[in-house]
Write a protein that holds these residues in place. Sequence first.
Motif, PDB file in Angstrom:
ATOM      1  N   ARG A 153      13.197   1.323   1.957  1.00  0.00           N
ATOM      2  CA  ARG A 153      11.883   1.412   1.327  1.00  0.00           C
ATOM      3  C   ARG A 153      11.376   0.028   0.931  1.00  0.00           C
ATOM      4  O   ARG A 153      10.192  -0.287   1.092  1.00  0.00           O
ATOM      5  CB  ARG A 153      11.956   2.299   0.090  1.00  0.00           C
ATOM      6  CG  ARG A 153      10.605   2.582  -0.549  1.00  0.00           C
ATOM      7  CD  ARG A 153      10.760   3.353  -1.829  1.00  0.00           C
ATOM      8  NE  ARG A 153      11.425   2.541  -2.846  1.00  0.00           N
ATOM      9  CZ  ARG A 153      11.573   2.906  -4.117  1.00  0.00           C
ATOM     10  NH1 ARG A 153      11.133   4.067  -4.523  1.00  0.00           N
ATOM     11  NH2 ARG A 153      12.174   2.117  -4.972  1.00  0.00           N
ATOM     12  N   TYR A 193       6.088  -5.389  -6.593  1.00  0.00           N
ATOM     13  CA  TYR A 193       6.631  -4.132  -7.107  1.00  0.00           C
ATOM     14  C   TYR A 193       7.490  -4.418  -8.336  1.00  0.00           C
ATOM     15  O   TYR A 193       8.243  -5.400  -8.368  1.00  0.00           O
ATOM     16  CB  TYR A 193       7.478  -3.441  -6.045  1.00  0.00           C
ATOM     17  CG  TYR A 193       7.883  -2.035  -6.444  1.00  0.00           C
ATOM     18  CD1 TYR A 193       7.018  -0.966  -6.260  1.00  0.00           C
ATOM     19  CD2 TYR A 193       9.124  -1.786  -7.026  1.00  0.00           C
ATOM     20  CE1 TYR A 193       7.369   0.319  -6.638  1.00  0.00           C
ATOM     21  CE2 TYR A 193       9.486  -0.505  -7.408  1.00  0.00           C
ATOM     22  CZ  TYR A 193       8.605   0.543  -7.211  1.00  0.00           C
ATOM     23  OH  TYR A 193       8.957   1.801  -7.605  1.00  0.00           O
ATOM     24  N   CYS A 208      -2.258   3.955 -13.789  1.00  0.00           N
ATOM     25  CA  CYS A 208      -2.631   3.773 -12.383  1.00  0.00           C
ATOM     26  C   CYS A 208      -4.151   3.674 -12.260  1.00  0.00           C
ATOM     27  O   CYS A 208      -4.888   4.508 -12.809  1.00  0.00           O
ATOM     28  CB  CYS A 208      -2.101   4.941 -11.551  1.00  0.00           C
ATOM     29  SG  CYS A 208      -2.568   4.868  -9.810  1.00  0.00           S
ATOM     30  N   CYS A 212      -5.209   7.119  -9.884  1.00  0.00           N
ATOM     31  CA  CYS A 212      -5.109   8.475 -10.431  1.00  0.00           C
ATOM     32  C   CYS A 212      -5.192   8.507 -11.945  1.00  0.00           C
ATOM     33  O   CYS A 212      -5.211   9.595 -12.536  1.00  0.00           O
ATOM     34  CB  CYS A 212      -3.812   9.139  -9.969  1.00  0.00           C
ATOM     35  SG  CYS A 212      -2.311   8.330 -10.593  1.00  0.00           S
ATOM     36  N   GLY A 262       5.832   0.735 -10.486  1.00  0.00           N
ATOM     37  CA  GLY A 262       4.840   0.759  -9.421  1.00  0.00           C
ATOM     38  C   GLY A 262       4.517  -0.647  -8.966  1.00  0.00           C
ATOM     39  O   GLY A 262       5.303  -1.581  -9.166  1.00  0.00           O
ATOM     40  N   ASP A 313       0.472   3.478  -8.944  1.00  0.00           N
ATOM     41  CA  ASP A 313       1.703   4.192  -8.660  1.00  0.00           C
ATOM     42  C   ASP A 313       2.034   4.016  -7.177  1.00  0.00           C
ATOM     43  O   ASP A 313       1.166   3.719  -6.358  1.00  0.00           O
ATOM     44  CB  ASP A 313       1.520   5.667  -9.010  1.00  0.00           C
ATOM     45  CG  ASP A 313       2.848   6.398  -9.065  1.00  0.00           C
ATOM     46  OD1 ASP A 313       3.885   5.736  -8.928  1.00  0.00           O
ATOM     47  OD2 ASP A 313       2.830   7.628  -9.252  1.00  0.00           O
ATOM     48  N   GLU A 314       3.307   4.228  -6.843  1.00  0.00           N
ATOM     49  CA  GLU A 314       3.721   4.028  -5.456  1.00  0.00           C
ATOM     50  C   GLU A 314       3.003   4.980  -4.511  1.00  0.00           C
ATOM     51  O   GLU A 314       2.659   4.615  -3.381  1.00  0.00           O
ATOM     52  CB  GLU A 314       5.239   4.217  -5.353  1.00  0.00           C
ATOM     53  CG  GLU A 314       5.803   3.848  -3.987  1.00  0.00           C
ATOM     54  CD  GLU A 314       7.312   3.900  -3.954  1.00  0.00           C
ATOM     55  OE1 GLU A 314       7.867   3.934  -2.842  1.00  0.00           O
ATOM     56  OE2 GLU A 314       7.935   3.909  -5.034  1.00  0.00           O
ATOM     57  N   GLN A 315       2.729   6.225  -4.979  1.00  0.00           N
ATOM     58  CA  GLN A 315       2.047   7.194  -4.125  1.00  0.00           C
ATOM     59  C   GLN A 315       0.587   6.812  -3.881  1.00  0.00           C
ATOM     60  O   GLN A 315      -0.003   7.210  -2.876  1.00  0.00           O
ATOM     61  CB  GLN A 315       2.106   8.594  -4.751  1.00  0.00           C
ATOM     62  CG  GLN A 315       3.471   9.267  -4.685  1.00  0.00           C
ATOM     63  CD  GLN A 315       4.457   8.682  -5.680  1.00  0.00           C
ATOM     64  OE1 GLN A 315       4.055   8.061  -6.655  1.00  0.00           O
ATOM     65  NE2 GLN A 315       5.749   8.871  -5.422  1.00  0.00           N
ATOM     66  N   CYS A 316       0.004   6.059  -4.804  1.00  0.00           N
ATOM     67  CA  CYS A 316      -1.409   5.678  -4.681  1.00  0.00           C
ATOM     68  C   CYS A 316      -1.598   4.287  -4.068  1.00  0.00           C
ATOM     69  O   CYS A 316      -2.735   3.822  -3.952  1.00  0.00           O
ATOM     70  CB  CYS A 316      -2.082   5.708  -6.054  1.00  0.00           C
ATOM     71  SG  CYS A 316      -2.004   7.297  -6.907  1.00  0.00           S
ATOM     72  N   ARG A 325      -1.257   2.829  -1.012  1.00  0.00           N
ATOM     73  CA  ARG A 325      -2.020   2.614   0.226  1.00  0.00           C
ATOM     74  C   ARG A 325      -3.496   2.954   0.029  1.00  0.00           C
ATOM     75  O   ARG A 325      -4.379   2.292   0.589  1.00  0.00           O
ATOM     76  CB  ARG A 325      -1.414   3.431   1.366  1.00  0.00           C
ATOM     77  CG  ARG A 325       0.006   2.995   1.693  1.00  0.00           C
ATOM     78  CD  ARG A 325       0.587   3.719   2.894  1.00  0.00           C
ATOM     79  NE  ARG A 325       1.981   3.310   3.110  1.00  0.00           N
ATOM     80  CZ  ARG A 325       2.346   2.232   3.788  1.00  0.00           C
ATOM     81  NH1 ARG A 325       1.416   1.460   4.341  1.00  0.00           N
ATOM     82  NH2 ARG A 325       3.610   1.919   3.933  1.00  0.00           N
TER      83      ARG A 325
END
Length: 576
Positions: free
Chosen positions: A45, A62, A72, A75, A82, A93-96, A98
């Motif tokens: 990762r 990171y 974030c 979101c 993150g 956040d890592e999910q947000c 990109r």
Amino acid sequence: MSSDGAEAQGDCGSRQEWTLLLWTSLAVVVPVAFTLWCSAQRSKRKTSMNEFFRKSKHGWHYTDLFNKPTYCCVCAQHILHGAHCDCCGVCVDEQCLRGADRSLPCKEIMAPCGPGGTAEHRWVRGNVPLASYCAVCKQQCGTQPKLCDHRCVWCQTTVHDDCMDSLSAADVCDLGEFHSLIIPPHYLYQVNKLRRRHPDEYIKLGSTCGGGWTPILVLANTRSGNNMGGALLGEFRTLLNPVQVFDLSVLPPTKALQLCTLMPPGRVRVLVCGGDGTVGWVLDAIDAMKLKGQDQFIPRVTILPLGTGNDLSNTLGWGAGYAGEIPVEQVLRNILDAEVVRMDRWKVQVASKGVYFRKPKVLSMNNYFSVGPDALMALNFHAHREKTPSFFSSRIINKAVYFLYGTRDCLVQECKDLDKRIELELDGERVKLPSLEGIIVCNIGYWGGGCRLWEGMGDEPCPPTRLDDGLLEVVGVFGSFHCAQIQVKLANPVRLGQAHTVRLVLKSSTMPMQVDGEPWAQGPCTITITHKTQALMLYHSAEQTDDDEDETSASEAESPTPHDSPRPPWSPANRT
């Protein structure tokens, strides 16, 4: 019957042993396998994320744990870990990540002016600095436990969400407190459109940035001293234009300094974040600019000391070491108040005996040259740091290792009888040497991590020293213990004299030598030290403590001229 019962009992015990062994193996193997799998996934990762960061226009980094409450920017959820951009301050956040990279623009290093030739604010919502206040209502921002309030990435102005509508339409971004140090995006945009690249054109464009505009370039060595360079790069990118901030482990100073040639002549300042070796590296790159005929673009150099010794920084008033005790904003304010001084630079030519077809080794010297015990300590330290560089990541550890090597040399005395192995000439005149173990040739006031070597204990009159007088101070030491005594002002060095040219002849054996902390072992040779050039440096007049004022007053009372005072080590009349 008894034998059958014993066999059954033995089989049962054996099964219990195998069951226990199986469960024990599982208890050990499963956590280890799970840990290895997690480590492999984390490494995979991390590699993928680093590749993404490399292609992104943001300066993403990171972090496993944010050091303050963070939300974030996509979101609006509270996050503990993150990515954050050290240029514009966006946190996600890592999910947000990109999605943020696509939808949230970063600082533009080059952009046209807004309507009317003015610059507009570039707002980022949330995660405003602590203790920041609204530009409209003057109340504190960022007090609510959620993503709230706005910050301009250029002028650092903060505004409440509710006050954004009240912000005057005439309010434009003036780049904030450090506008005189920032390279505005519109300047680079206009330079890029120039058909004729000439200094006169840069002067015209520079006039649009204000009369006191003196842009600064930040050159940081991320491997110096306490390894603070990486964090400092991020802080400076937040306050300045990211194009002004360079990591010397990625781009050498010869290339970074080419940005000076796109600025108005004589305006640029360079902040070197590193040790004395890094400063010497940058000054050599500036000398290379002179060889290219770029003399008019030569910058003024200042220092943020991150190394171990930092003697040049100490001499110029920037302190013996930086560990984050003052914010980078105060560092920039100190640079704005600094004065320009000239500093002599010297050429050290080492011609080995018996080698007639090889060019002499030529080095540049800013601080000092030495042969003897202090060079031996530097050589041993350097050899061990090359083997285990991760161990030498703390300034305190580095100085402790120096102390251990000095203590060992007090017992071994590897450099004794130096006076029988070496000849010294000052301006062509032979100097008779006492029984010494070391000779030190100084250009600056400090030596050995904060010791004023030429002055010693300060109880004997001695000729004054200056950075720009074209003179070198030559002293001798009796050994490592004598060096330690000089460090704590319990002894004076053997003052051998001052000279414009110094010549040393090593007649026999191999001796440790160093120039500005870069050591090597040298066989029989002739060393010639001559004046090379002068560098433009920035001197910081730090506020004096009561002890410093008493010391300075006593020195002035004893001295017939102000030049004998240890502060400053040069005449104000020679400042340019």
